[in-house]
Design a protein around this motif. Structure first.
Motif, mmCIF file in Angstrom:
data_model
loop_
_atom_site.group_PDB
_atom_site.id
_atom_site.type_symbol
_atom_site.label_atom_id
_atom_site.label_comp_id
_atom_site.label_asym_id
_atom_site.label_seq_id
_atom_site.Cartn_x
_atom_site.Cartn_y
_atom_site.Cartn_z
ATOM 1 N N ALA A 141 -14.632 40.130 13.348
ATOM 2 C CA ALA A 141 -14.918 39.302 12.167
ATOM 3 C C ALA A 141 -14.237 37.939 12.272
ATOM 4 O O ALA A 141 -14.853 36.896 12.007
ATOM 5 N N ALA A 142 -12.969 37.949 12.667
ATOM 6 C CA ALA A 142 -12.236 36.685 12.792
ATOM 7 C C ALA A 142 -12.855 35.800 13.872
ATOM 8 O O ALA A 142 -13.011 34.585 13.685
ATOM 9 N N PHE A 143 -13.206 36.403 15.003
ATOM 10 C CA PHE A 143 -13.807 35.637 16.096
ATOM 11 C C PHE A 143 -15.133 35.021 15.657
ATOM 12 O O PHE A 143 -15.406 33.855 15.939
ATOM 13 N N THR A 144 -15.923 35.758 14.913
ATOM 14 C CA THR A 144 -17.210 35.245 14.413
ATOM 15 C C THR A 144 -16.994 34.049 13.485
ATOM 16 O O THR A 144 -17.684 33.032 13.597
ATOM 17 N N VAL A 145 -16.027 34.147 12.586
ATOM 18 C CA VAL A 145 -15.725 33.037 11.669
ATOM 19 C C VAL A 145 -15.197 31.835 12.441
ATOM 20 O O VAL A 145 -15.570 30.690 12.166
ATOM 21 N N LEU A 146 -14.341 32.072 13.420
ATOM 22 C CA LEU A 146 -13.807 30.975 14.236
ATOM 23 C C LEU A 146 -14.922 30.270 15.002
ATOM 24 O O LEU A 146 -14.921 29.036 15.097
ATOM 25 N N ILE A 147 -15.866 31.012 15.539
ATOM 26 C CA ILE A 147 -17.000 30.405 16.246
ATOM 27 C C ILE A 147 -17.804 29.532 15.286
ATOM 28 O O ILE A 147 -18.158 28.397 15.608
ATOM 29 N N LYS A 148 -18.085 30.048 14.105
ATOM 30 C CA LYS A 148 -18.850 29.287 13.112
ATOM 31 C C LYS A 148 -18.119 28.004 12.726
ATOM 32 O O LYS A 148 -18.715 26.926 12.668
ATOM 33 N N THR A 149 -16.823 28.103 12.493
ATOM 34 C CA THR A 149 -16.030 26.935 12.106
ATOM 35 C C THR A 149 -15.956 25.909 13.242
ATOM 36 O O THR A 149 -16.157 24.709 13.016
ATOM 37 N N ALA A 150 -15.685 26.360 14.452
ATOM 38 C CA ALA A 150 -15.596 25.442 15.596
ATOM 39 C C ALA A 150 -16.939 24.787 15.870
ATOM 40 O O ALA A 150 -17.006 23.588 16.179
ATOM 41 N N SER A 151 -18.025 25.537 15.739
ATOM 42 C CA SER A 151 -19.363 24.969 15.939
ATOM 43 C C SER A 151 -19.657 23.886 14.902
ATOM 44 O O SER A 151 -20.243 22.847 15.222
ATOM 45 N N GLU A 152 -19.247 24.126 13.672
ATOM 46 C CA GLU A 152 -19.445 23.140 12.606
ATOM 47 C C GLU A 152 -18.631 21.872 12.880
ATOM 48 O O GLU A 152 -19.115 20.754 12.680
#
Length: 171
Positions: free
Chosen positions: A76-87
């Motif tokens: 879950a944390a990795f998924t959120v981090l990917i979304k944030t970094a992509s943004e």
């Protein structure tokens, strides 16, 4: 010789294998690495996009239950981090595009003319292309100007009114 955490992270970024450990997660595009925060006593997480030397995102990371070690990474944390970094990367790209591409529409007595400035950030010879197009997309004029040329409504209107002559260079 023992690998340091940064060597291990570099190796992880270079390999194509998925990694799932408490402080290092990697998939085919992203690497998350939990590191000691140099600014305080806490922890930070760095997000690297594959092939990039600099992190796309660095942010604080949560302490674990023992209040000494970082909370382990999870799906879950990795998924959120990917979304944030992509943004973050998307916003940087939008800002860069906006800085390099400007466009204004100028109304004359007979037509609407679109005036554009496209900056070419060449390391050796940066320049910009100033162009004008009619409502049908036909090019009316194009010329090379200094990369620091300021395009705004007033300068666009002045260029159109001056029959697309090369604007005076600013000092």
């Amino acid at each position: 010789m023992t690998d340091t955490p940064s060597d291990q992270a570099s190796d992880a970024k270079d390999s194509q294998e998925a990694i799932r450990s408490d402080r290092l997660w990697r998939d085919d595009t992203w690497t998350a690495r939990v590191v000691k925060n140099e600014d305080d006593e806490g922890w930070a997480v760095e997000m690297y996009k594959s092939g990039e030397a600099e992190p796309a995102l660095v942010g604080p990371w949560t302490m674990g239950r023992d209040k000494k070690n970082p909370k382990p990474l999870d799906t879950a944390a990795f998924t959120v981090l990917i979304k944030t970094a992509s943004e973050v990367l998307r916003r940087h790209e939008q800002q860069r595009h906006a800085a390099l591409h400007k466009r204004f529409t100028v109304s004359t007595a007979t037509a609407e003319i679109s005036v554009a400035l496209e900056i070419v950030p060449d390391e050796d010879d940066p320049y910009a292309l100033l162009s004008a197009h009619d409502a049908f997309g036909e090019e009316l004029a194009q010329l090379r100007v200094a990369p620091n040329f300021v395009l705004n409504r007033a300068s666009a209107a002045a260029w159109v009114a001056d029959d697309f002559r090369k604007p005076a260079e600013r000092a």
